[in-house]
Write a protein that holds these residues in place. Structure first.
Motif, PDB file in Angstrom:
ATOM      1  N   UNK A   9      17.214 -14.713   3.566  1.00 22.65           N
ATOM      2  CA  UNK A   9      15.931 -14.649   4.267  1.00 22.65           C
ATOM      3  C   UNK A   9      14.783 -14.477   3.283  1.00 22.65           C
ATOM      4  N   UNK A  24      10.752 -13.476   3.874  1.00 20.18           N
ATOM      5  CA  UNK A  24       9.855 -13.071   4.961  1.00 20.18           C
ATOM      6  C   UNK A  24       8.400 -13.156   4.534  1.00 20.18           C
ATOM      7  N   UNK A  56       6.271 -10.786   4.991  1.00 21.17           N
ATOM      8  CA  UNK A  56       5.885  -9.484   4.413  1.00 21.17           C
ATOM      9  C   UNK A  56       6.717  -9.128   3.176  1.00 21.17           C
ATOM     10  N   UNK A  77       9.272  -7.935   2.400  1.00 24.87           N
ATOM     11  CA  UNK A  77      10.377  -7.051   2.764  1.00 24.87           C
ATOM     12  C   UNK A  77      11.283  -6.680   1.599  1.00 24.87           C
ATOM     13  N   UNK A 106      11.866   0.120   8.879  1.00 25.46           N
ATOM     14  CA  UNK A 106      11.747  -1.179   8.235  1.00 25.46           C
ATOM     15  C   UNK A 106      12.799  -1.342   7.139  1.00 25.46           C
ATOM     16  N   UNK A 128      15.563  -4.240   6.742  1.00 24.69           N
ATOM     17  CA  UNK A 128      15.774  -5.079   5.552  1.00 24.69           C
ATOM     18  C   UNK A 128      17.248  -5.024   5.126  1.00 24.69           C
TER      19      UNK A 128
END
Lengths: 240, 399
Positions: free
Chosen positions: A90, A92, A94, A96, B306, B310
């Protein structure tokens, strides 16, 4: 054709007490190995939900999802985690990244969760990938010490560390200025062309779709249209 | 090993917020430290009391007034409630009937002892010659009581080691006069020190003839009669003979006869109860500490939603996340336990043995550590489960 994703009539309904919100109303999609596909649609169209389903972050309410010919729509959390770990990367909007881990530790995070992996080997591989992304000297830095473009490169390297079947990029340029955004697009394009990485890029920005092979337009939880891109743009040609 | 990798993650997370980690440890530190301290004081007191009871001499029969079925209640309720007290006449009677036994009374008063310009408060004990054979009285200097001292109501006294030190320092008091409750006594000897039971200093006494003490106070009763056979008469036979003699004399069994062993059992009971009670208090501190850890962990899970998203996105399984958070809470409580043990041990070593005797046992250290680890697991499960069950999509969306 070497089909790796086959989704049939996927729906996703989010429940809020009594009522439900239908984010996807029946989406069928096929992705072949080595393809570079963009999914575009306005916010709330269901494109993120589609990415979450295809990325095995969530399961569909109904429909069938075959990944490499195997039905993954009914798998449990642990099995999905295994697939995410080994087959999916992934990137993203943001970034992350984990703020307290160094760039190197962020990159090898997926490897850490694979019990049979060798961390030394993974670190060596990570350093090579960071080098090809031009941020080798940043390996010991924390994400906060990096620019946005550098952070997104770290995220891309992390997505590649386990040699995934497919990489999902969710608005990868959304948090970057246009120049840096183009650099990220260039990297994604090169990965596809030079290393044959299958990529799905989710965006609301039409200019990004110009360098993808196929453009899937999503609106109100349906596929509105699917367009084969007649002229795949080079990075220099992409118009903002 | 994956578990080692996850443990490293937990350690890293704890290092990021050192102050918070330390604060969440605090409850466990206090709880474990107090548990260690309490049990070491408890064991120490028990050990001291038992060794002192044993030093009373073996084969001692103890007669107390009042018929009590329960020795514990007998001691707790005191002796003044007995309808018919034991008297010095009883002692003399028993001595006549049992010439082969040593029999000594004990009567205690609060004594204000004056020598020169200094006055001290101590425990005045009235007894007879036989006390030197039955009780743990040993002379350091001077002489014992004689029958003439007792029968002649002489104003003589023998000082306990502490009493002698506080009144006379290093000089020999023998031949000097002191005033006990304003009456002049001749000091004839000093006892060897025997130590203390808990906070009670057994050397903080002044001993005088029972007759003299009773004459000056007007008290007729004695609180305890000790008896010990000088031949090879078994203790229970001596006890039985005293019992039948006293029943005849009193007309009923209005007294209790116990052996030293029963006092050992009693002392063990009392100190065990005491230790258990304090342990319960320490456990409350530990539970509060555990709740504190749960609180911090819940806050931490919310704050790191968060991060959890992740980790899950890159392939962390629910149980990986569970394990990471469970290890964090266990590491907090486990290290809190170790720090608590160190503090508890240091504190009990710092307490002067003459003040409160302490005895640190490996059992208490092992129990303290295990309880701490258990607390971390017990109170960490709920927050860790909450973290593990987070939906990755929602967790990633969390701002």
């Amino acid at each position: 054709m070497n089909e790796i994703i086959r989704a049939e009539n996927l729906t996703k309904t989010y429940r809020f007490g009594e009522s439900g919100v239908k984010a996807l109303r029946g989406v069928s999609i096929n992705i072949n190995k080595g393809e570079l596909v963009s999914i575009i649609g306005p916010s709330g169209s269901g494109k993120s939900t589609l990415m979450h389903l295809l990325g095995c972050l969530d399961t569909p309410t109904s429909g069938k999802y075959l990944l490499e010919g195997k039905d993954v729509s009914k798998l449990n959390d642990t099995q999905l985690a295994n697939i995410r770990n080994k087959k999916i990367g992934f990137v993203f909007q943001m970034f992350n990244l984990l703020p307290h881990l160094t760039v190197l530790d962020n990159v090898i995070l997926p490897v850490v969760y694979n019990a049979k992996s060798n961390l030394r080997e993974a670190e060596r591989k990570a350093m090579k990938l960071l080098e090809s992304a031009g941020i080798k000297e940043r390996a010991k830095h924390l994400p906060a010490q990096l620019s946005g473009g550098e952070r997104q490169r770290v995220a891309i390297v992390r997505a590649l560390i386990n040699d995934p079947l497919i990489v999902f990029a969710d608005e990868p340029t959304g948090n970057l200025d246009s120049k840096t955004g183009l650099e990220i697009i260039k990297i994604l394009k090169e990965l596809n062309e030079e290393r044959g990485v299958t990529e799905i890029i989710v965006t609301h920005d039409p200019s990004i779709t110009q360098f993808t092979h196929r453009i899937i337009h999503i609106k109100d939880g349906f596929i509105e249209k699917e367009v084969e891109n007649g002229h795949i743009a080079n990075v220099g040609e992409i118009k903002k | 090993m994956k578990i080692v990798r996850i443990m490293k993650m937990s350690l890293n997370s704890l290092k990021i917020n050192k102050m918070r980690t330390f604060l969440s440890m605090l409850g466990v530190i206090v709880g474990v430290a107090s548990l260690i301290l309490i049990t070491s004081v408890g064991y120490g007191a028990q050990h001291a009391i038992l060794s002192n009871i044993e030093s009373l001499g073996s084969n001692v029969v103890i007669v107390t007034p009042g018929q009590k079925t329960n020795l514990f209640r007998a001691v707790m309720s005191g002796t003044s409630t007995a309808l018919k007290p034991l008297t010095y006449e009883d002692v003399k009677y028993l001595k006549r009937k049992l010439p082969d036994a040593r029999i000594s009374p004990e009567s205690r008063i609060n004594a204000s002892v004056k020598y020169g310009n200094s006055t001290i408060s101590t425990s005045g004990i009235g007894t007879n010659v036989d006390a030197f054979f039955v009780s743990n009285y040993t002379l350091a200097s001077g002489r014992r009581f004689t029958d003439q001292d007792i029968d002649g109501y002489r104003n003589v006294c023998i000082l306990g080691a502490t009493t002698k030190d506080s009144l006379f320092g290093n000089t020999d008091p023998t031949g000097q006069y002191v005033k006990i409750n304003d009456i002049k006594y001749l000091v004839i000897g000093v006892l060897k020190p025997v130590g203390s039971i808990g906070m009670m200093d057994l050397d903080d006494i002044i001993v005088m003839p029972i007759t003299t003490l009773q004459a000056h106070t007007g008290k007729k009763d004695v609180q305890v009669i000790y008896a010990k056979a000088m031949d090879d008469m078994p203790m229970d036979v001596l006890g039985a003979r005293i019992k039948s003699l006293l029943i005849v004399r009193h007309g009923s069994e209005n007294f209790s006869i116990n052996s030293e062993q029963q006092y050992v059992d009693l002392a063990t009971d009392v100190t065990n109860t005491f230790t258990l009670m304090l342990t319960a208090i320490g456990s409350i501190a530990l539970i509060v500490g555990g709740i504190g850890i749960m609180n911090i962990m819940l806050a931490s899970v919310a704050e790191r939603t968060r991060e959890i998203g992740i980790r899950k996105a890159v392939g962390a399984k629910n149980r990986d996340v569970l394990l990471q958070f469970l290890m964090e809470s266990t590491l907090i409580s486990g290290s809190g336990g170790i720090i608590g043990i160190i503090i508890g041990v240091v504190l009990s070593l710092l307490i002067p043995q003459s003040f409160i005797p302490t005895s640190i046992t490996t059992t208490s250290i092992i129990v303290g550590f295990s309880v701490a680890v258990f607390i971390g697991i017990f109170f960490g499960v709920y927050p860790a489960k909450k973290a593990a069950q987070l939906n990755p999509v929602e967790a990633l969306r969390y701002e």
